[in-house]
Scaffold this motif. Structure first.
Motif, mmCIF file in Angstrom:
data_model
loop_
_atom_site.group_PDB
_atom_site.id
_atom_site.type_symbol
_atom_site.label_atom_id
_atom_site.label_comp_id
_atom_site.label_asym_id
_atom_site.label_seq_id
_atom_site.Cartn_x
_atom_site.Cartn_y
_atom_site.Cartn_z
ATOM 1 N N ARG A 76 -6.519 34.428 65.543
ATOM 2 C CA ARG A 76 -7.362 34.787 66.688
ATOM 3 C C ARG A 76 -6.654 34.362 67.972
ATOM 4 O O ARG A 76 -5.894 33.423 68.005
ATOM 5 N N GLY A 77 -6.914 35.090 69.031
ATOM 6 C CA GLY A 77 -6.381 34.702 70.324
ATOM 7 C C GLY A 77 -5.134 35.488 70.709
ATOM 8 O O GLY A 77 -4.921 36.616 70.288
ATOM 9 N N THR A 78 -4.283 34.858 71.512
ATOM 10 C CA THR A 78 -3.102 35.481 72.078
ATOM 11 C C THR A 78 -1.992 35.614 71.042
ATOM 12 O O THR A 78 -1.729 34.688 70.281
ATOM 13 N N ASP A 87 -7.207 41.019 64.586
ATOM 14 C CA ASP A 87 -8.614 41.358 64.813
ATOM 15 C C ASP A 87 -8.715 42.500 65.811
ATOM 16 O O ASP A 87 -7.985 42.525 66.809
ATOM 17 N N GLY A 124 -10.069 44.720 68.948
ATOM 18 C CA GLY A 124 -10.539 44.335 70.267
ATOM 19 C C GLY A 124 -9.630 44.858 71.352
ATOM 20 O O GLY A 124 -8.633 45.529 71.095
ATOM 21 N N PRO A 166 -6.216 38.629 74.380
ATOM 22 C CA PRO A 166 -7.522 39.260 74.214
ATOM 23 C C PRO A 166 -8.334 39.242 75.512
ATOM 24 O O PRO A 166 -8.282 38.286 76.278
ATOM 25 N N ILE A 167 -9.056 40.320 75.722
ATOM 26 C CA ILE A 167 -9.935 40.425 76.897
ATOM 27 C C ILE A 167 -11.323 39.989 76.418
ATOM 28 O O ILE A 167 -11.901 40.575 75.521
ATOM 29 N N ILE A 168 -11.810 38.928 77.016
ATOM 30 C CA ILE A 168 -13.116 38.372 76.655
ATOM 31 C C ILE A 168 -14.138 38.846 77.680
ATOM 32 O O ILE A 168 -13.976 38.611 78.877
ATOM 33 N N ASP A 169 -15.177 39.527 77.223
ATOM 34 C CA ASP A 169 -16.217 40.013 78.136
ATOM 35 C C ASP A 169 -17.169 38.909 78.504
ATOM 36 O O ASP A 169 -17.496 38.038 77.814
#
Length: 181
Positions: A46-48, A95, A97, A178-181
């Motif tokens: 998960r993540g970058t 993942d 996204g 990842p772009i987190i809304d």
């Protein structure tokens, strides 16, 4: 014997030259290979995703992994002189996204403006190289956003869309954030 001489009989040489002139025999064909079979995928998490130059597969006639004297020891992909060169990574089941795509590179002012393309799965980003102070002055640039639709092995690649006037760039890394809304 103290000396040996290796000679081809004249009839063998004449036949070989005749075949070369007529294009007979020795035909070469390129076989397309699936990039997913050529590289061990980078572990998914998960993540970058930071995709370093030393972890990439380098395809083409000119680009290769190098270390720049005086710079840190990370290294980069340089000597990128052809639009037939392609650099790629494989990520193991990321993942789904939205992600921002960054590259870390250096480029001489004379190479500024050369177009290149970044492919992430089915998404494509077109960009142009911006100059840095010199070949060892690495900068990070945001190229745009992509969407990963499903979890499966993902090919991430970069290539020039035309032959650069000098080298395209010295590429140190790519990041998918990842772009987190």
């Amino acid at each position: 014997d103290r000396t040996k001489t290796y000679a081809l009989p004249a009839d063998v040489l004449v036949e070989s030259v005749r075949r070369m002139k007529n294009g007979l025999g020795g035909d070469k064909a390129w076989v397309a290979l699936d990039p997913l079979t050529l590289q061990i995928p980078l572990e998914s998490r998960r993540g970058t995703f930071t995709l370093h130059a030393q972890d990439a597969q380098v395809f083409g006639p000119t680009a290769r992994f190098i270390r720049i004297s005086g710079a840190d020891e990370i290294g980069c992909i340089g000597h990128w002189l052809s639009n037939r060169d392609e650099i790629l990574w494989v990520i193991d089941d990321p993942d789904p996204g939205a992600f921002e795509v960054f590259i870390e590179y250096a480029c001489d002012p004379e190479g500024e403006g050369t177009p290149f393309q970044v492919q992430v799965g089915e998404d494509q980003l077109d960009s142009r190289v911006s100059a840095t102070d010199d070949w060892s002055d690495f900068q990070i640039e945001l190229l745009g956003e992509i969407e990963i639709d499903e979890s499966r092995d993902l090919i991430v690649s970069i290539s020039a869309t035309e032959d650069p006037p000098l080298a395209l760039m010295n590429l140190r890394s790519r990041k998918l954030v990842p772009i987190i809304d």
